[in-house]
Scaffold this motif. Structure first.
Motif, PDB file in Angstrom:
ATOM      1  N   LEU A 101     -60.868 -26.426   0.330  1.00  8.37           N
ATOM      2  CA  LEU A 101     -60.622 -27.395   1.398  1.00  8.37           C
ATOM      3  C   LEU A 101     -59.879 -26.748   2.557  1.00  8.37           C
ATOM      4  O   LEU A 101     -59.063 -25.850   2.357  1.00  8.37           O
ATOM      5  N   GLN A 103     -56.973 -26.898   5.149  1.00  8.10           N
ATOM      6  CA  GLN A 103     -55.683 -27.579   5.272  1.00  8.10           C
ATOM      7  C   GLN A 103     -55.073 -27.257   6.630  1.00  8.10           C
ATOM      8  O   GLN A 103     -55.048 -26.088   7.041  1.00  8.10           O
ATOM      9  N   TRP A 193     -54.063 -31.919  -3.986  1.00 11.09           N
ATOM     10  CA  TRP A 193     -55.463 -31.534  -4.078  1.00 11.09           C
ATOM     11  C   TRP A 193     -55.706 -30.553  -5.226  1.00 11.09           C
ATOM     12  O   TRP A 193     -56.747 -30.606  -5.882  1.00 11.09           O
ATOM     13  N   VAL A 198     -59.338 -28.889  -6.930  1.00  9.95           N
ATOM     14  CA  VAL A 198     -59.906 -27.987  -5.926  1.00  9.95           C
ATOM     15  C   VAL A 198     -59.482 -26.553  -6.240  1.00  9.95           C
ATOM     16  O   VAL A 198     -58.450 -26.303  -6.869  1.00  9.95           O
TER      17      VAL A 198
END
Length: 537
Positions: A101, A103, A193, A198
């Motif tokens: 992801l 960030q 997360w 993840v």
């Protein structure tokens, strides 16, 4: 944490970046969503990549399209739900794909509840969660810092009667990493997360977490060092060594790494712009970020061999502790076939660039559409949505041209991206490179990309070996060796637009890496423009 000393999964991996707004839309609103990504996971897996990196999927007012986060621990409504994300994560993992992801912890949206509380007074619990400063006596900002999107990096707020710092848009206030409570809150975002499963993070502007607390003026770029790129954008006329790229930023990277080490086999890599000399201070080794990338290749328009040689020999080779990322393209940059070739596409150049990308040392970051050889889209003013394009159009059109939707089916409505109206247009010269056309064409860029990714996995010297550049006269040929795990390869590329000659060392054997036209007569290679090959030594 596991004590396994095996090579980390990400060293030599190929990471495929997805820009969710433009990947696949399943509900007809013209904006891509998580269900669309899930729908296309078989395609992504067929490329042979090891991981996907998702640009921001969090709630946002979308003034910078997700890079202005209003809630770090939820999913943007236009993208779907948390249940959609959990299912996407499970389906990706089921196909052997890691999920990374984006960030954005350097700044938030001004709509974030933290900022909404911070602006209310100078003494509330979050009053110093952002960077506030008094005006100078004559009312101007406290220093000379310039925002990356133009203008002063400070905006006045009448409630507090102070300026707040924003390195980008005024709607993206800078979080204050000098406040331990802010750092703790951001680390908890990462844990949120990671606990969901993840596999890691790409950290947006990781060079800018910690600013100079004294708010010192940035020095100018000396006149002798100013290029046309500097003059095109005022913030580039100063060196950003106090608003970002500070020595103190190292400890912020170490805090991130400490959180990552609480979990098994996770990756954090950073985006490092402006001051490449700080790269090795922020990433590499046992306690900084695992890796990262700079903009040396991303902003290059010359495609000269010296660009690649200098990057590895002058910046990376002294950093023995750092395994780099290598990337030519992303959501912020003019696509490589346009940057290095111009026009509406060049499939030969696209194949060469992909071959070079996948034979250089590093963890490969490949942007959606790069495997199709997509060029940038030349947009009309009515389509411009990016704040950079809005500022400089028509002299600069911003980043929308590399963010247009993926063309899945050439003849379908909106090239199969959506049943509605796409948020950005899909031109005919993208339709001719649609996935459905290229999948069945053995000579296509897509088939070539899949082949080179597969070959990279098959040769440990390419995936994890060291790199050493070969001295070559002139500025046409880029030649280097990759060596590791008992294997030594020689890669030779003609980056120029003219035919070139190269003499192979005795005993070199061609392997299954070939792009363009390369003719061998004994040990003499005749290499057509924008062509190259690899050989086993």
């Amino acid at each position: 944490m596991s004590s396994d000393k095996k090579t980390p999964w990400w060293q030599g991996a190929t990471v495929y970046q997805i820009y969710p707004r433009s990947f696949c839309d399943t509900n007809g609103d013209g904006v891509g969503d998580l269900k669309g990504i899930e729908r296309k996971l078989d395609y992504v897996a067929s490329l042979g990549v090891d991981a996907i990196w998702l640009s921001p999927i969090y709630p946002s007012p979308n003034r910078d399209f997700g890079y202005d986060v209003s809630d770090y621990c939820d999913i943007a409504p236009e993208m779907g739900t948390m249940a959609d994300f959990d299912r996407l994560l499970k389906e990706a993992h089921g196909r052997g794909l890691k999920v990374i992801l984006d960030q954005v912890l350097s700044h938030s949206s001004d709509q974030h509840k933290w900022f909404q509380e911070s602006l209310l007074s100078r003494n509330n619990p979050k009053s110093d969660w952002y960077v506030w400063a008094d005006a100078r006596e004559d009312g101007i900002p406290p220093n000379n810092w310039l925002a990356a999107f133009g203008g002063a990096a400070w905006s006045w707020h009448p409630v507090r009667r102070q300026y707040y710092f924003h390195k980008f848009l005024k709607s993206q206030p800078k979080l204050n990493f000098h406040n331990p409570a802010v750092v703790d809150a951001c680390m908890d975002v990462l844990r949120f997360w990671l606990d969901r499963g993840v596999d890691g993070f790409r950290l947006d502007v990781a060079n800018s977490y910690v600013h100079d607390e004294k708010l010192s003026d940035n020095p100018p770029v000396p006149m002798a060092g100013r290029t046309s790129a500097n003059w095109s954008h005022a913030p580039r006329l100063q060196r950003h060594i106090y608003d970002a790229n500070t020595p103190d930023n190292e400890w912020a990277m170490k805090r991130v790494r400490k959180v990552m080490d609480e979990y098994d086999e996770r990756l954090a890599f950073g985006e490092f712009s402006e001051e490449p000399s700080m790269f090795g201070i922020y990433a590499g080794g046992m306690d900084r970020l695992h890796t990262g990338y700079t903009f040396d290749f991303l902003e290059d328009r010359s495609f000269k061999p010296e660009v690649f040689r200098k990057y590895y020999e002058e910046l990376l080779m002294p950093l023995e502790h750092l395994w780099p990322c290598v990337t030519f393209s992303n959501h912020d940059i003019v696509r490589p076939v346009t940057r290095w070739g111009g026009g509406q596409g060049d499939d030969a150049l696209a194949k060469l660039a992909l071959t070079l990308l996948l034979t250089l040392k590093g963890t490969v970051l490949m942007y959606q559409g790069e495997e199709l050889g997509l060029p940038d889209v030349d947009l009309e003013r009515k389509w411009i949505q990016d704040p950079v394009g809005d500022l400089y159009f028509p002299f600069g059109k911003g980043r929308d041209g590399c963010r247009t939707p993926m063309p899945w089916k050439s003849e379908a409505h909106e090239a199969g991206f959506t049943s509605g109206d796409a948020w950005l247009p899909i031109p005919d010269y993208h339709r001719t490179r649609a996935v459905n056309l290229q999948e069945g064409d053995g000579a296509s860029v897509l088939v070539h990309a899949k082949h080179i990714i597969k070959v990279r996995k098959r040769h440990p010297a390419l995936a994890r070996g060291e790199i050493k550049f070969v001295e070559v006269e002139g500025d046409q040929i880029l030649a280097f060796t990759r060596e590791g795990e008992g294997e030594r390869l020689l890669c030779v590329f003609n980056l120029s637009r003219e035919e070139a000659k190269y003499v192979l060392p005795q005993g070199a054997h061609a392997i299954d890496i070939w792009t363009g036209e390369v003719v061998r007569d004994g040990d003499m290679l005749t290499i057509s423009p924008r062509s190259g090959a690899a050989f086993k030594l």
